[in-house]
Design a protein around this motif. Structure first.
Motif, PDB file in Angstrom:
ATOM      1  N   VAL A  19      -3.148 -29.398 -18.507  1.00 60.25           N
ATOM      2  CA  VAL A  19      -4.058 -30.508 -18.206  1.00 60.25           C
ATOM      3  C   VAL A  19      -4.799 -30.939 -19.469  1.00 60.25           C
ATOM      4  CG1 VAL A  19      -6.185 -31.106 -16.962  1.00 60.25           C
ATOM      5  CG2 VAL A  19      -4.287 -30.034 -15.743  1.00 60.25           C
ATOM      6  N   SER A  23      -4.403 -34.574 -20.964  1.00 62.68           N
ATOM      7  CA  SER A  23      -5.631 -35.366 -21.075  1.00 62.68           C
ATOM      8  C   SER A  23      -5.784 -35.946 -22.482  1.00 62.68           C
ATOM      9  CB  SER A  23      -6.837 -34.495 -20.724  1.00 62.68           C
ATOM     10  OG  SER A  23      -8.028 -35.210 -20.890  1.00 62.68           O
ATOM     11  N   ARG A  24      -5.524 -35.136 -23.495  1.00 66.06           N
ATOM     12  CA  ARG A  24      -5.612 -35.640 -24.884  1.00 66.06           C
ATOM     13  C   ARG A  24      -4.606 -36.769 -25.102  1.00 66.06           C
ATOM     14  NH1 ARG A  24      -6.676 -30.218 -26.192  1.00 66.06           N
ATOM     15  NH2 ARG A  24      -4.493 -29.744 -26.509  1.00 66.06           N
ATOM     16  N   ARG A  27      -5.804 -39.939 -23.379  1.00 68.16           N
ATOM     17  CA  ARG A  27      -6.891 -40.596 -24.122  1.00 68.16           C
ATOM     18  C   ARG A  27      -6.354 -41.466 -25.254  1.00 68.16           C
ATOM     19  NH1 ARG A  27      -9.848 -35.756 -23.239  1.00 68.16           N
ATOM     20  NH2 ARG A  27      -9.197 -34.935 -25.232  1.00 68.16           N
ATOM     21  N   SER A  41     -15.970 -43.026 -19.735  1.00 64.97           N
ATOM     22  CA  SER A  41     -16.264 -42.223 -18.557  1.00 64.97           C
ATOM     23  C   SER A  41     -17.361 -42.853 -17.713  1.00 64.97           C
ATOM     24  CB  SER A  41     -16.662 -40.803 -18.979  1.00 64.97           C
ATOM     25  OG  SER A  41     -16.917 -40.007 -17.848  1.00 64.97           O
TER      26      SER A  41
END
Length: 144
Positions: A19, A23-24, A27, A41
């Motif tokens: 995860v 996630s990186r 982004r 966010s």
């Protein structure tokens, strides 16, 4: 974690690692590079939860209220949020996202979904079935 078996603890570690890497990579698919991950966010929180006071946003984002005040000011300066008087408390304001923020979030979401869909094309039918089953579990973990 004492109730988990050794295999479950290993799976938890593997999920955490995967995860974080995913996630990186997600982004890196941002539409607007001028926004920080925290600013994105906050916009996402406004999209999911609706308008909120800066104090409510600070709690949801786990930042200090003075930091949220600065973030809201930056987003307002970029035309992504607006502050309006609180309907019940004149001392407070309510922060809402603008149509410009909605469009940017939609474009960002579409770009990330397309990127993930392209990756998913490289999975087997069985792996895609597992992914469909895992999605609600990951969503549940994200909100516990």
């Amino acid at each position: 974690m004492s109730e988990l078996s050794e295999d479950d603890r290993a799976a938890v570690s593997d999920v955490r690692s995967a995860v974080m890497r995913l996630s990186r990579r997600l982004r890196n698919q941002r539409v607007d590079e001028s926004l920080s991950p925290t600013e994105m966010s906050v916009l996402g929180t406004l999209a999911r939860c609706g308008s909120a006071t800066p104090g409510e946003l600070a709690r949801k984002e786990h930042v200090q209220p003075p930091s949220m005040t600065r973030i809201v000011a930056m987003l307002e300066g970029k035309g992504l949020v607006r502050r309006e008087p609180h309907p019940d408390d004149r001392r407070q304001v309510v922060v809402s996202r603008t149509s410009q923020a909605e469009a940017m979030l939609a474009e960002s979401r579409d770009r990330r979904n397309a990127w993930l869909a392209e990756l998913a094309e490289g999975l087997t039918d069985e792996e895609r079935a597992i992914l469909r089953q895992a999605a609600p579990v990951l969503e549940k973990l994200a909100h516990l």
